[in-house]
Design an enzyme around this catalytic site. Structure first.
Site, PDB file in Angstrom:
ATOM      1  N   ASN A 131       0.806  -1.228   0.000  1.00 21.71           N
ATOM      2  CA  ASN A 131       0.000   0.000   0.000  1.00 21.71           C
ATOM      3  C   ASN A 131       0.842   1.283   0.000  1.00 21.71           C
ATOM      4  OD1 ASN A 131       0.770  -0.093   2.654  1.00 21.71           O
ATOM      5  ND2 ASN A 131      -1.277   0.079   3.522  1.00 21.71           N
ATOM      6  N   HIS A 134       3.524   4.214   4.658  1.00 23.22           N
ATOM      7  CA  HIS A 134       3.147   4.066   6.064  1.00 23.22           C
ATOM      8  C   HIS A 134       3.002   5.452   6.668  1.00 23.22           C
ATOM      9  CE1 HIS A 134       3.271   2.794  10.283  1.00 23.22           C
ATOM     10  NE2 HIS A 134       4.147   3.768  10.482  1.00 23.22           N
ATOM     11  N   GLU A 145       8.556   5.409  16.385  1.00 28.12           N
ATOM     12  CA  GLU A 145       8.992   4.970  15.060  1.00 28.12           C
ATOM     13  C   GLU A 145      10.128   5.844  14.526  1.00 28.12           C
ATOM     14  OE1 GLU A 145       4.528   3.267  14.045  1.00 28.12           O
ATOM     15  OE2 GLU A 145       5.300   4.941  12.865  1.00 28.12           O
TER      16      GLU A 145
HETATM   17  P1  CMP Z   1       0.533   0.121   7.690  1.00 25.10           P
HETATM   18  O1  CMP Z   1      -0.673   0.671   8.371  1.00 25.10           O
HETATM   19  O2  CMP Z   1       1.541   1.021   7.155  1.00 25.10           O
HETATM   20  O3  CMP Z   1       1.230  -0.911   8.674  1.00 25.10           O
HETATM   21  C1  CMP Z   1       0.672  -2.188   8.899  1.00 25.10           C
HETATM   22  C2  CMP Z   1       0.459  -2.827   7.563  1.00 25.10           C
HETATM   23  O4  CMP Z   1      -0.104  -4.111   7.583  1.00 25.10           O
HETATM   24  C3  CMP Z   1      -0.565  -2.010   6.785  1.00 25.10           C
HETATM   25  O5  CMP Z   1       0.019  -0.780   6.456  1.00 25.10           O
HETATM   26  C4  CMP Z   1      -0.870  -2.937   5.644  1.00 25.10           C
HETATM   27  O6  CMP Z   1       0.102  -2.860   4.627  1.00 25.10           O
HETATM   28  C5  CMP Z   1      -0.745  -4.277   6.334  1.00 25.10           C
HETATM   29  N1  CMP Z   1      -2.081  -4.787   6.556  1.00 25.10           N
HETATM   30  C6  CMP Z   1      -3.012  -4.282   7.384  1.00 25.10           C
HETATM   31  N2  CMP Z   1      -4.138  -5.022   7.316  1.00 25.10           N
HETATM   32  C7  CMP Z   1      -3.892  -6.002   6.430  1.00 25.10           C
HETATM   33  C8  CMP Z   1      -4.670  -7.080   5.929  1.00 25.10           C
HETATM   34  N3  CMP Z   1      -5.916  -7.278   6.350  1.00 25.10           N
HETATM   35  N4  CMP Z   1      -4.097  -7.890   5.028  1.00 25.10           N
HETATM   36  C9  CMP Z   1      -2.827  -7.678   4.617  1.00 25.10           C
HETATM   37  N5  CMP Z   1      -2.042  -6.665   5.054  1.00 25.10           N
HETATM   38  C10 CMP Z   1      -2.573  -5.836   5.948  1.00 25.10           C
END
Ligand code: CMP
Length: 156
Positions: A131, A134, A145
């Site tokens: 995604n 962060h 962090e």
């Molecule tokens: P971020 O919030 O940056 O850090 C935790 C990460 O876990 C989040 O971004 C997503 O990339 C990943 N993440 C969160 N929920 C899910 C999910 N349901 N399935 C896969 N990856 C996830």
């Protein structure tokens, strides 16, 4: 709350840096691989964030396990760790009034399918796991962090 060593956080707080106007970000491996560093940083700075610290780096497995320890029990934890260690990332500390909340608005929802039009994840993210960026979810986590990635001497 992350389970990072208290020493880093205490060192950070001891430097008496105002943390409430700062957030921490990573441009994740998918964004770096697709050459989105430039456009994403442009959107971040055009939105009023000042770059306080920044580096191109790669997380080790131990780094990623520690950084994401909060998600240890989640089914996606192992995939998250292997993805976040799969290539270089850009780590940065950003400054702006109301930084944590405004940055989360700028990046959009965790799942790009749910992210608002024009947000960084809507424009640059491929999926919920890849995604693109962060953003810290609280002032406390922003400080933790930031201290995980940067010493006081690396912040300007
Ligand atoms: P971020 O919030 O940056 O850090 C935790 C990460 O876990 C989040 O971004 C997503 O990339 C990943 N993440 C969160 N929920 C899910 C999910 N349901 N399935 C896969 N990856 C996830």
């Amino acid at each position: 709350m992350h389970g990072f060593s208290k020493n880093c956080l205490e060192e950070y707080q001891d430097q008496n840096i105002m943390t409430t106007n700062r957030t921490f970000t990573m441009l994740k491996p998918d964004a770096v691989k697709k050459a989105y560093i430039g456009p994403i940083l442009e959107q971040i700075t055009a939105s009023g964030f000042r770059i306080v610290a920044m580096k191109l780096t790669q997380l080790t497995t131990a780094d990623a396990q520690e950084f994401y320890a909060i998600h240890k029990e989640r089914p996606f934890y192992n995939d998250l760790v292997s993805y976040m260690t799969s290539g270089p990332i850009v780590a940065a500390i950003l400054e702006k009034e109301n930084a944590v909340e405004d940055f989360r608005t700028l990046i959009g929802a965790t799942n790009p399918e749910d992210a608002a039009e024009g947000t960084i994840r809507k424009k640059f993210a491929a999926s919920i796991s890849e995604n693109a960026v962060h953003g810290s979810d609280s002032n406390e986590n922003a400080a933790i962090e930031s201290a995980f990635h940067f010493s006081g001497r690396e912040q300007f």
